[in-house]
Design a protein around this motif. Structure first.
Motif, short mmCIF file in Angstrom:
data_model
loop_
_atom_site.label_atom_id
_atom_site.label_comp_id
_atom_site.label_asym_id
_atom_site.label_seq_id
_atom_site.Cartn_x
_atom_site.Cartn_y
_atom_site.Cartn_z
N ALA A 1 10.43 -4.81 -4.90
CA ALA A 1 10.26 -4.86 -3.44
C ALA A 1 8.80 -4.66 -3.06
O ALA A 1 8.30 -5.33 -2.14
CB ALA A 1 11.12 -3.78 -2.79
N LYS B 1 6.50 -7.42 -1.16
CA LYS B 1 5.78 -7.13 0.08
C LYS B 1 4.30 -7.47 -0.06
O LYS B 1 3.67 -8.00 0.86
CB LYS B 1 5.96 -5.66 0.43
CG LYS B 1 5.36 -5.23 1.77
CD LYS B 1 6.08 -5.84 2.94
CE LYS B 1 5.61 -5.23 4.25
NZ LYS B 1 6.19 -5.92 5.43
N ALA C 1 3.94 -11.14 0.15
CA ALA C 1 4.13 -11.64 1.51
C ALA C 1 2.95 -11.32 2.41
O ALA C 1 2.40 -12.21 3.07
CB ALA C 1 5.41 -11.04 2.09
N ASP C 2 2.53 -10.07 2.44
CA ASP C 2 1.50 -9.66 3.39
C ASP C 2 0.12 -10.18 3.03
O ASP C 2 -0.74 -10.34 3.90
CB ASP C 2 1.46 -8.13 3.49
CG ASP C 2 2.63 -7.57 4.27
OD1 ASP C 2 3.55 -8.35 4.58
OD2 ASP C 2 2.65 -6.36 4.55
N PRO D 1 12.63 -13.31 -3.22
CA PRO D 1 11.71 -13.59 -2.10
C PRO D 1 11.25 -15.04 -2.05
O PRO D 1 11.17 -15.63 -0.97
CB PRO D 1 10.53 -12.64 -2.37
CG PRO D 1 11.11 -11.53 -3.17
CD PRO D 1 12.13 -12.18 -4.05
N PRO E 1 10.51 -12.34 3.45
CA PRO E 1 9.14 -11.90 3.68
C PRO E 1 8.49 -12.76 4.77
O PRO E 1 8.59 -13.98 4.74
CB PRO E 1 8.45 -12.13 2.32
CG PRO E 1 9.58 -12.19 1.33
CD PRO E 1 10.72 -12.81 2.07
N LEU F 1 1.88 -0.20 3.41
CA LEU F 1 2.55 -1.41 2.91
C LEU F 1 3.66 -1.03 1.95
O LEU F 1 4.78 -1.57 2.03
CB LEU F 1 1.53 -2.32 2.22
CG LEU F 1 2.05 -3.63 1.63
CD1 LEU F 1 0.98 -4.73 1.74
CD2 LEU F 1 2.44 -3.47 0.16
N LYS G 1 6.66 0.52 3.86
CA LYS G 1 7.45 -0.47 4.57
C LYS G 1 8.30 -1.31 3.62
O LYS G 1 9.38 -1.77 3.98
CB LYS G 1 6.54 -1.38 5.38
CG LYS G 1 5.89 -0.70 6.57
CD LYS G 1 4.96 -1.66 7.32
CE LYS G 1 4.31 -0.98 8.51
NZ LYS G 1 3.35 -1.89 9.21
N SER G 2 7.81 -1.52 2.39
CA SER G 2 8.54 -2.35 1.44
C SER G 2 9.80 -1.67 0.93
O SER G 2 10.76 -2.33 0.53
CB SER G 2 7.65 -2.71 0.25
OG SER G 2 7.40 -1.57 -0.56
#
Length: 465
Positions: free
Chosen positions: A92, A96, A99-100, A146, A234, A317, A320-321
């Motif tokens: 995860a 993340k 994605a970010d 993802p 994501p 980060l 949040k993941s």
């Protein structure tokens, strides 16, 4: 694990927590599964609570003391979370970061550019098969999901049309092809040749993954037409990033766990000496947790730094993941608890006892035993180890080729019809946002197709080679 060690393992197995007969255990299994399905589908109870109640129901009807049932359930939950929980969490975090930073966008945009339309399911099954070769199934899921969700969303594809080929690639590799632990245990148990088993495993895997992946996904997409779940997708990275990571750097970061695990497998095969320093080093760096952790740490420099992330932004980060996976961890853990309750009440041994006197061909017997244990315990690995230990004496007079086919028959049977007692069932359900019924129509049917097709090909090969 040699044949002798398999027999010793069986002799040292702990006593069941109940003295119930086969009939009572059979009724208890059916009742436990029925309670789980009913609570989830009819009463809309959360899967974690349903699995917990189903485990208690199973133990009570089997006549086991409830304190021992609770101990079994807790042990299974703890073992499962210990085994896959950290992997899910690291996956995860990596997802993340991808994605970010814009790295996932880079991969998805490149895939959509290079492979579009009808070729996309084939591209996904190829990617999943290559990545899944050295990976545990759970690790492959957390790395691929993802990408699957983003490809389905951005390219406006049916989630099942993209997801089923990816899952098929991972599952076939897991059940049939060394160096996955199940096939390796079976190879040692029956005294098969690893090289021959690997070659025949790939031969069986190719048509199997085509039928269960791209071909079946056409029908799965019609039966279950659902969009990718928004909460698990994501989000596209902010356009305010300094720049997106390069495709090469992003791909290297994603494949780093694959590279490390594959290196470990190759070193184990070539050196085959647990005391050798080189092998011990690779056993550490190729362990799933270390491999994923290394990828996360490398990602800080290959993904986040190029995108302009400061040190202060990394900790939020990570936090949040982890929030979206709390429910998944509990459900997967409870699935492991239910599986352990099944094992500790003696269901697996019951299956072995019943099947001992079946008078059918060795390859079909091996497949059937693995199927029944898989259905009863939910664990492909438990099914493989148990079936291999039972049919190992049958390999004594077999040629090296047929001994390898015996291993593959066991592997094929171990994948049959994943359902509510399998942690993988709940992982797929939650990641794809499916109901229990939808998951059975897609994931469970796909697993059954893999098992039947692979088993059929193994039987055909036994007639011609």
């Amino acid at each position: 694990m040699t044949r002798l060690s398999v027999e010793m393992l069986a002799a040292d197995a702990p006593e069941p927590i109940t003295s119930a007969g086969h009939a009572q255990l059979g009724i208890a299994v059916l009742a436990g599964i029925a309670v789980i399905v009913l609570l989830i589908t009819k009463f809309k109870l959360h899967a974690f609570l349903a699995l917990t109640i189903g485990s208690l129901t199973l133990g009570a009807i089997a006549g086991a003391p409830l304190d021992k049932v609770l101990t079994s359930f807790s042990a299974g939950l703890g073992t499962t979370v210990a085994g896959v929980g950290v992997l899910i969490a690291l996956g995860a975090i990596l997802g993340k970061m991808l994605a970010d930073s814009g790295g996932a966008d880079q991969i998805v945009d490149t895939i959509l550019e290079k492979a579009g339309g009808r070729s996309m399911p084939w591209a996904m099954v190829l990617i999943a098969s290559v990545i899944g070769l050295p990976l545990f199934f759970e690790v492959g899921i957390v790395l691929l999901i993802p990408v699957v969700l983003m490809v389905a969303k951005r390219g406006s594809y049916s989630l099942m049309r993209i997801g089923i080929p990816a899952l098929a690639g991972l599952s076939v590799m897991h059940g049939l092809v060394p160096p996955h632990p199940g096939p390796l245990v079976a190879i040692d148990a029956v005294g098969a040749d690893l090289g021959i088993t690997l070659a025949l495993g790939v031969l069986v895997a190719v048509p199997t993954v085509i039928i269960a992946g791209p071909v079946f996904s056409k029908y799965a997409a019609r039966w279950v037409d659902v969009p990718a779940p928004e909460k698990m997708i994501p989000q596209r990275a902010s356009e305010e990033l300094d720049k997106r990571p390069g495709f090469g750097a992003t791909l290297f970061t994603v494949l780093l766990p694959v590279i490390l695990m594959l290196a470990k497998a190759l070193v184990d095969i070539v050196i085959d000496d647990p005391e050798n320093l080189v092998q011990r080093v690779f056993d550490v760096i190729g362990a799933p947790m270390i491999a994923l952790l290394a990828s996360v740490l490398v990602g800080i420099f290959t993904l986040l730094r190029p995108a302009g992330f400061s040190k202060e932004r990394i900790s939020p980060l990570v936090e949040k993941s982890l929030m979206p996976i709390a429910g998944i961890l509990l459900i997967v853990g409870a699935g492991g608890g239910f599986k352990q309750t099944l094992i500790d009440t003696g269901v697996g041994q019951m299956v072995l006892d019943i099947s001992e006197d079946w008078a059918i061909p060795a390859l079909l017997l091996a497949w059937l035993i693995a199927v029944v244990i898989r259905l009863a315990t939910g664990s492909a690995t438990v099914a493989t180890v148990s079936a291999a230990g039972l049919v190992a004496p049958l390999a004594a007079d077999m040629s090296s080729t047929h001994a390898a086919l015996l291993v593959l028959a066991i592997g094929a049977g171990s994948l049959f019809f994943s359902h509510v007692n399998d942690a993988g069932f709940w992982m797929v359900k939650e990641y794809f946002g499916l109901s229990v019924g939808q998951n059975i129509k897609t994931w469970s049917v796909m697993e059954t197709i893999i098992s039947v097709v692979a088993g059929g090909i193994v039987l055909l090969l036994s007639l011609v080679i």
